[in-house]
Scaffold this motif. Structure first.
Motif, short mmCIF file in Angstrom:
data_model
loop_
_atom_site.label_atom_id
_atom_site.label_comp_id
_atom_site.label_asym_id
_atom_site.label_seq_id
_atom_site.Cartn_x
_atom_site.Cartn_y
_atom_site.Cartn_z
N PRO A 63 18.59 -4.40 14.21
CA PRO A 63 17.34 -3.63 14.32
C PRO A 63 16.73 -3.32 12.95
CG PRO A 63 19.05 -2.67 15.69
CD PRO A 63 19.71 -3.74 14.88
N ALA A 64 17.55 -3.18 11.93
CA ALA A 64 17.03 -2.89 10.59
C ALA A 64 16.15 -4.04 10.09
CB ALA A 64 18.17 -2.63 9.61
N LYS A 65 16.47 -5.27 10.45
CA LYS A 65 15.67 -6.43 10.05
C LYS A 65 14.27 -6.36 10.66
CE LYS A 65 15.37 -11.14 8.98
NZ LYS A 65 14.31 -11.08 8.01
N LEU A 66 14.20 -5.95 11.92
CA LEU A 66 12.91 -5.80 12.58
C LEU A 66 12.04 -4.81 11.82
CD1 LEU A 66 11.04 -6.36 15.03
CD2 LEU A 66 12.15 -4.43 16.14
N ILE A 67 12.62 -3.68 11.44
CA ILE A 67 11.88 -2.67 10.67
C ILE A 67 11.52 -3.21 9.29
CG2 ILE A 67 12.02 -0.37 9.62
CD1 ILE A 67 11.78 -0.36 12.69
N TRP A 68 12.48 -3.84 8.61
CA TRP A 68 12.24 -4.37 7.26
C TRP A 68 11.07 -5.36 7.27
CZ3 TRP A 68 13.25 -2.85 2.62
CH2 TRP A 68 13.12 -3.73 1.55
N ASP A 69 10.98 -6.17 8.30
CA ASP A 69 9.91 -7.16 8.39
C ASP A 69 8.54 -6.52 8.62
OD1 ASP A 69 11.76 -9.15 7.94
OD2 ASP A 69 11.90 -9.77 10.03
N LEU A 70 8.50 -5.28 9.09
CA LEU A 70 7.24 -4.56 9.29
C LEU A 70 6.72 -3.93 8.00
CD1 LEU A 70 8.08 -2.56 12.55
CD2 LEU A 70 6.70 -4.64 12.39
N VAL A 71 7.60 -3.71 7.05
CA VAL A 71 7.26 -2.92 5.87
C VAL A 71 6.07 -3.46 5.08
CG1 VAL A 71 8.13 -2.15 3.60
CG2 VAL A 71 9.51 -1.81 5.67
N PRO A 72 6.01 -4.75 4.72
CA PRO A 72 4.87 -5.16 3.90
C PRO A 72 3.52 -4.88 4.56
CG PRO A 72 6.48 -6.93 4.01
CD PRO A 72 6.92 -5.86 4.97
N ALA A 73 3.38 -5.24 5.82
CA ALA A 73 2.11 -5.01 6.51
C ALA A 73 1.79 -3.52 6.57
CB ALA A 73 2.15 -5.61 7.91
N ALA A 74 2.80 -2.72 6.89
CA ALA A 74 2.59 -1.27 7.01
C ALA A 74 2.18 -0.65 5.68
CB ALA A 74 3.87 -0.61 7.54
N VAL A 75 2.86 -1.02 4.62
CA VAL A 75 2.55 -0.42 3.31
C VAL A 75 1.18 -0.86 2.82
CG1 VAL A 75 3.25 -0.31 0.89
CG2 VAL A 75 4.96 -0.10 2.70
N LEU A 76 0.90 -2.15 2.92
CA LEU A 76 -0.42 -2.63 2.49
C LEU A 76 -1.53 -1.94 3.27
CD1 LEU A 76 0.33 -6.45 2.19
CD2 LEU A 76 0.08 -4.81 0.31
N TRP A 77 -1.34 -1.81 4.58
CA TRP A 77 -2.34 -1.18 5.44
C TRP A 77 -2.55 0.28 5.05
CZ3 TRP A 77 -6.20 -2.48 8.30
CH2 TRP A 77 -6.70 -1.62 9.29
N GLU A 78 -1.47 1.00 4.80
CA GLU A 78 -1.59 2.42 4.47
C GLU A 78 -2.19 2.64 3.08
OE1 GLU A 78 -1.39 5.04 6.41
OE2 GLU A 78 -0.94 3.70 8.07
N ILE A 79 -1.88 1.78 2.13
CA ILE A 79 -2.52 1.88 0.81
C ILE A 79 -4.02 1.62 0.96
CG2 ILE A 79 -2.72 0.82 -1.48
CD1 ILE A 79 0.36 0.36 -1.34
N TRP A 80 -4.37 0.62 1.76
CA TRP A 80 -5.79 0.32 2.01
C TRP A 80 -6.49 1.51 2.66
CZ3 TRP A 80 -9.40 -2.73 0.32
CH2 TRP A 80 -10.54 -2.96 1.07
N ASN A 81 -5.84 2.13 3.64
CA ASN A 81 -6.43 3.30 4.30
C ASN A 81 -6.58 4.47 3.35
OD1 ASN A 81 -7.00 2.38 6.94
ND2 ASN A 81 -4.84 2.43 7.41
N GLU A 82 -5.60 4.65 2.46
CA GLU A 82 -5.72 5.72 1.46
C GLU A 82 -6.90 5.44 0.54
OE1 GLU A 82 -4.94 9.17 -0.83
OE2 GLU A 82 -4.40 8.60 1.21
N ARG A 83 -7.06 4.21 0.13
CA ARG A 83 -8.18 3.82 -0.72
C ARG A 83 -9.50 4.14 -0.01
NH1 ARG A 83 -12.51 -0.01 -0.01
NH2 ARG A 83 -12.98 -0.98 -1.99
N ASN A 84 -9.61 3.75 1.24
CA ASN A 84 -10.86 3.98 1.98
C ASN A 84 -11.12 5.46 2.22
OD1 ASN A 84 -11.47 1.27 2.05
ND2 ASN A 84 -10.48 0.94 4.03
N THR A 85 -10.08 6.23 2.47
CA THR A 85 -10.25 7.68 2.64
C THR A 85 -10.79 8.30 1.36
OG1 THR A 85 -8.50 7.80 4.30
CG2 THR A 85 -9.04 9.85 3.17
N ARG A 86 -10.25 7.88 0.22
CA ARG A 86 -10.72 8.42 -1.05
C ARG A 86 -12.17 8.02 -1.35
NH1 ARG A 86 -5.73 8.61 -5.33
NH2 ARG A 86 -4.22 9.51 -3.88
N ILE A 87 -12.54 6.81 -0.99
CA ILE A 87 -13.91 6.35 -1.27
C ILE A 87 -14.91 6.95 -0.30
CG2 ILE A 87 -15.45 4.33 -1.18
CD1 ILE A 87 -13.19 2.70 -2.43
N PHE A 88 -14.63 6.87 0.99
CA PHE A 88 -15.63 7.20 1.99
C PHE A 88 -15.59 8.65 2.46
CE2 PHE A 88 -14.89 2.57 2.54
CZ PHE A 88 -16.12 2.16 2.03
#
Length: 173
Positions: A110-135
């Motif tokens: 199960p840890a592999k399933l979570i590990w494989d989600l990490v890049p998409a999740a982190v990139l998405w959340e950084i992008w959302n933080e960027r957009n929150t700060r801008i807009f």
């Protein structure tokens, strides 16, 4: 499927980018970022938009895909909260390189399933933080919690569990 198999992009990491456990809009964002096609300030300038290019997360460098999502001080801090404490974050040169090198053979179950989600999740959340700060001209409170309280992003439900749980990520916005 032709783009995935294209000789222009050898070894395209389609299994990492098009993860079936990640919402489609996040997969699409990951794919777009891997091609450096997200609407960062530098890409808007190339399309003749007149604006200053300054990263809204660190306020000190020009905003472009790799800086924003990988090498910005803010992004590095987020990535370092995910990686094991004995390792140091050396950002890959591109989102594509991140996707190509993310998989781990040492993580199983199960840890592999979570590990494989990490890049998409982190990139998405950084992008959302960027957009929150801008807009919205503010920071997201849970990112402040992460940054200032050093709360782990991956944590165990209880001491008997071997299944890590993603905290705060992939939630609807």
């Amino acid at each position: 499927m032709e783009l995935v198999q294209s000789p222009l992009v050898p070894n395209f990491p389609y299994k990492t980018i098009w993860n079936p456990h990640v919402p489609p809009k996040i997969n699409l964002f990951f794919w777009t970022a891997s091609l450096s096609k997200i609407s960062t300030q530098d890409s808007l300038q190339r399309r003749n938009f007149k604006l200053a290019s300054r990263c809204p997360l660190c306020l000190s460098h020009c905003e472009f895909t790799e800086h924003l999502l990988l090498s910005c001080q803010f992004a590095c801090k987020v990535w370092s909260l995910i990686l094991p404490s004995h390792s140091s974050w050396i950002p890959p040169l591109s989102i594509l390189q991140l996707a190509q090198t993310w998989s781990s053979n040492t993580i199983t179950g199960p840890a592999k399933l979570i590990w494989d989600l990490v890049p998409a999740a982190v990139l998405w959340e950084i992008w959302n933080e960027r957009n929150t700060r801008i807009f919205q001209e503010k920071s997201q409170s849970y990112f402040q919690d992460l940054m200032f309280n050093h709360r782990p992003i991956i944590e165990y439900m209880d001491s008997d569990s071997e299944t890590p749980v993603m905290v705060d990520f992939l939630k609807p916005h």
